[in-house]
Scaffold this active site. Sequence first.
Site, PDB file in Angstrom:
ATOM      1  N   ARG A   1      -1.650  -2.273 -18.786  1.00  0.00           N
ATOM      2  CA  ARG A   1      -2.915  -1.707 -18.797  1.00  0.00           C
ATOM      3  C   ARG A   1      -3.152  -0.735 -17.709  1.00  0.00           C
ATOM      4  O   ARG A   1      -3.348  -1.005 -16.491  1.00  0.00           O
ATOM      5  CB  ARG A   1      -3.939  -3.066 -18.561  1.00  0.00           C
ATOM      6  CG  ARG A   1      -5.532  -2.588 -18.630  1.00  0.00           C
ATOM      7  CD  ARG A   1      -6.249  -4.060 -18.889  1.00  0.00           C
ATOM      8  NE  ARG A   1      -5.790  -4.658 -20.259  1.00  0.00           N
ATOM      9  CZ  ARG A   1      -6.283  -4.208 -21.331  1.00  0.00           C
ATOM     10  NH1 ARG A   1      -7.302  -3.314 -21.349  1.00  0.00           N
ATOM     11  NH2 ARG A   1      -5.743  -4.706 -22.418  1.00  0.00           N
TER      12      ARG A   1
ATOM     13  N   THR B   1      -4.127   6.462 -22.040  1.00  0.00           N
ATOM     14  CA  THR B   1      -3.962   5.007 -21.422  1.00  0.00           C
ATOM     15  C   THR B   1      -2.346   4.439 -21.647  1.00  0.00           C
ATOM     16  O   THR B   1      -1.718   5.292 -22.333  1.00  0.00           O
ATOM     17  CB  THR B   1      -4.856   3.754 -21.900  1.00  0.00           C
ATOM     18  OG1 THR B   1      -4.762   3.931 -23.393  1.00  0.00           O
ATOM     19  CG2 THR B   1      -6.404   3.758 -21.588  1.00  0.00           C
TER      20      THR B   1
ATOM     21  N   TYR C   1       0.895  -1.257   0.170  1.00  0.00           N
ATOM     22  CA  TYR C   1       0.087  -0.056   0.020  1.00  0.00           C
ATOM     23  C   TYR C   1       0.922   1.199   0.004  1.00  0.00           C
ATOM     24  O   TYR C   1       1.914   1.223   0.641  1.00  0.00           O
ATOM     25  CB  TYR C   1      -0.834  -0.046   1.079  1.00  0.00           C
ATOM     26  CG  TYR C   1      -2.323  -0.329   0.877  1.00  0.00           C
ATOM     27  CD1 TYR C   1      -3.083   0.422   0.093  1.00  0.00           C
ATOM     28  CD2 TYR C   1      -3.029  -1.454   1.653  1.00  0.00           C
ATOM     29  CE1 TYR C   1      -4.335   0.258  -0.332  1.00  0.00           C
ATOM     30  CE2 TYR C   1      -4.406  -1.545   1.415  1.00  0.00           C
ATOM     31  CZ  TYR C   1      -4.946  -1.018   0.311  1.00  0.00           C
ATOM     32  OH  TYR C   1      -6.350  -1.148  -0.001  1.00  0.00           O
TER      33      TYR C   1
ATOM     34  N   LYS D   1      -2.022   0.810 -25.263  1.00  0.00           N
ATOM     35  CA  LYS D   1      -2.313   0.649 -26.822  1.00  0.00           C
ATOM     36  C   LYS D   1      -1.142   0.663 -27.438  1.00  0.00           C
ATOM     37  O   LYS D   1      -0.264  -0.115 -27.381  1.00  0.00           O
ATOM     38  CB  LYS D   1      -3.600   1.792 -27.240  1.00  0.00           C
ATOM     39  CG  LYS D   1      -4.970   1.474 -26.294  1.00  0.00           C
ATOM     40  CD  LYS D   1      -5.902   2.348 -26.466  1.00  0.00           C
ATOM     41  CE  LYS D   1      -6.911   1.956 -25.944  1.00  0.00           C
ATOM     42  NZ  LYS D   1      -7.187   2.991 -24.765  1.00  0.00           N
TER      43      LYS D   1
ATOM     44  N   GLU E   1      -0.506   4.852  -0.530  1.00  0.00           N
ATOM     45  CA  GLU E   1      -1.370   6.136  -0.782  1.00  0.00           C
ATOM     46  C   GLU E   1      -0.347   7.260  -0.616  1.00  0.00           C
ATOM     47  O   GLU E   1       0.313   7.270   0.511  1.00  0.00           O
ATOM     48  CB  GLU E   1      -2.418   6.015   0.383  1.00  0.00           C
ATOM     49  CG  GLU E   1      -3.596   5.405  -0.182  1.00  0.00           C
ATOM     50  CD  GLU E   1      -4.219   4.193   0.558  1.00  0.00           C
ATOM     51  OE1 GLU E   1      -3.156   3.554   1.149  1.00  0.00           O
ATOM     52  OE2 GLU E   1      -5.425   3.862   0.817  1.00  0.00           O
TER      53      GLU E   1
ATOM     54  N   ASP F   1      -7.332  13.558 -25.011  1.00  0.00           N
ATOM     55  CA  ASP F   1      -7.015  12.276 -24.599  1.00  0.00           C
ATOM     56  C   ASP F   1      -6.216  11.516 -25.579  1.00  0.00           C
ATOM     57  O   ASP F   1      -6.705  11.068 -26.996  1.00  0.00           O
ATOM     58  CB  ASP F   1      -8.406  11.612 -24.405  1.00  0.00           C
ATOM     59  CG  ASP F   1      -8.471  10.198 -23.983  1.00  0.00           C
ATOM     60  OD1 ASP F   1      -7.327   9.524 -24.391  1.00  0.00           O
ATOM     61  OD2 ASP F   1      -9.477   9.687 -23.729  1.00  0.00           O
TER      62      ASP F   1
END
Length: 413
Positions: A231, A222, A50, A225, A52, A196
């Site tokens: 991903r 993203t 973790y 691609k 954060e 985008d």
Amino acid sequence: MELKKADGNIYKLIEAEKIRQSEGLEMIASENYVSEAVLEATGSILTNKYAEGYPGKKYYSGCEFIDQIENIAIERLKKLFGCKFANVQPHCGSSANMAAYLAVAKAGDRILGQSLDAGGHLTHGAKVSFSGQIFESFSYGLDPNTGLLDYGEVEKIAKKVKPKVIMCGFSAYPRAIDFKKFKKIAKSVNAVLIADIAHIAGLVAAGYHQSPVGVADIVTSTTHKTLRGPRSGIIMTNDEELAKKIDKVVFPGIQGGPLEHVIAAKAVSFGEALKPQFKKYIENVLGNMKVFAKTLMAFDFDLVSGGTDNHLILVDLRSKNLTGKDFAHALHEAGITVNKNSVSNDPQPPMITSGVRVGTAALTTRGMGIAEMQRIAEMFNAVAENISDDKELQKISKEVKQMCKKFPVPGIK
Ligand code: DSN
């Protein structure tokens, strides 16, 4: 081998998926194959941690290595796109877009984006997405005669709607985007411009498409691609105040613990994209698509906008009397994976559609070239001519398997 012992069902299904990925032709324009190094980082023990917060300011102890990894990802991303600030924590493109909107707009504000059936993404204001529900969304389409973006029309709509945010970018548009024209329109109505670049990130990074960095106020993407990473999502800006707002929205605004194994994999993939071989790869993706598109057109397939400037084409099947659903299904039977896709003003509903979207990024990663593209375009034609002939489709599928044997998928032995 542990997985096989611990969970035979999942193991078997992953093995089956490996066979599917290696024995078929992957032509979904948004998919690609990551390198073994990226796979290794994605599957690493970093998933246990973790973390954060942001490097140097994490809420949990034990982040001394995680912070170094995240900083490497940020620095490589900044170098790759020449941006001043980067956030590498978004889990995906949708959360990157959500954070970008919420950094500059609040619920009820107006946003303007490319409509879904004209090649925009769900998060560009579609009513079924958070973007069309939280915000009052408006859309622009394509010129019905040319299939191209009509900047004059975008400007007219922007002047009428006066949106807080203009979103540009796409999931299924085969042509180059002029971010500078979008910026001019956004400026004229005092709107924030978000670009985008999910589909074309690899092209932008390699210098084969105009970059929106330093033009748009915020750039989202993203990473899986044409950029060929794991991903995930990213956000970039050159504006320090905006960067602070974006960081706050990503965490604690909309996300909790970042996926540090994926952030490490992103760092690895950005490192790969900074190498000269990546430029060559993108050059080949584009060269392959040019040949594929030209060969299809020689078989009288109708391509939206009459061709392509990037890694994808949108085939309008109405002139062939086929639906996207039927053609995609028949191609799948023949071992070729594409997705059905609406075309502008599509008379068919989204689950049927009149088109298919096809890309060359994944096949190019396998090392396929011009000869394969020509042959695969011939296969598309054979599938269209034998749409209900199972025997013929099986014959093509056998040839596909033979072709695939010569081009291994990274990470699949
Ligand atoms: N699903 C992606 C695509 O196929 O373009 C967009 O999110």
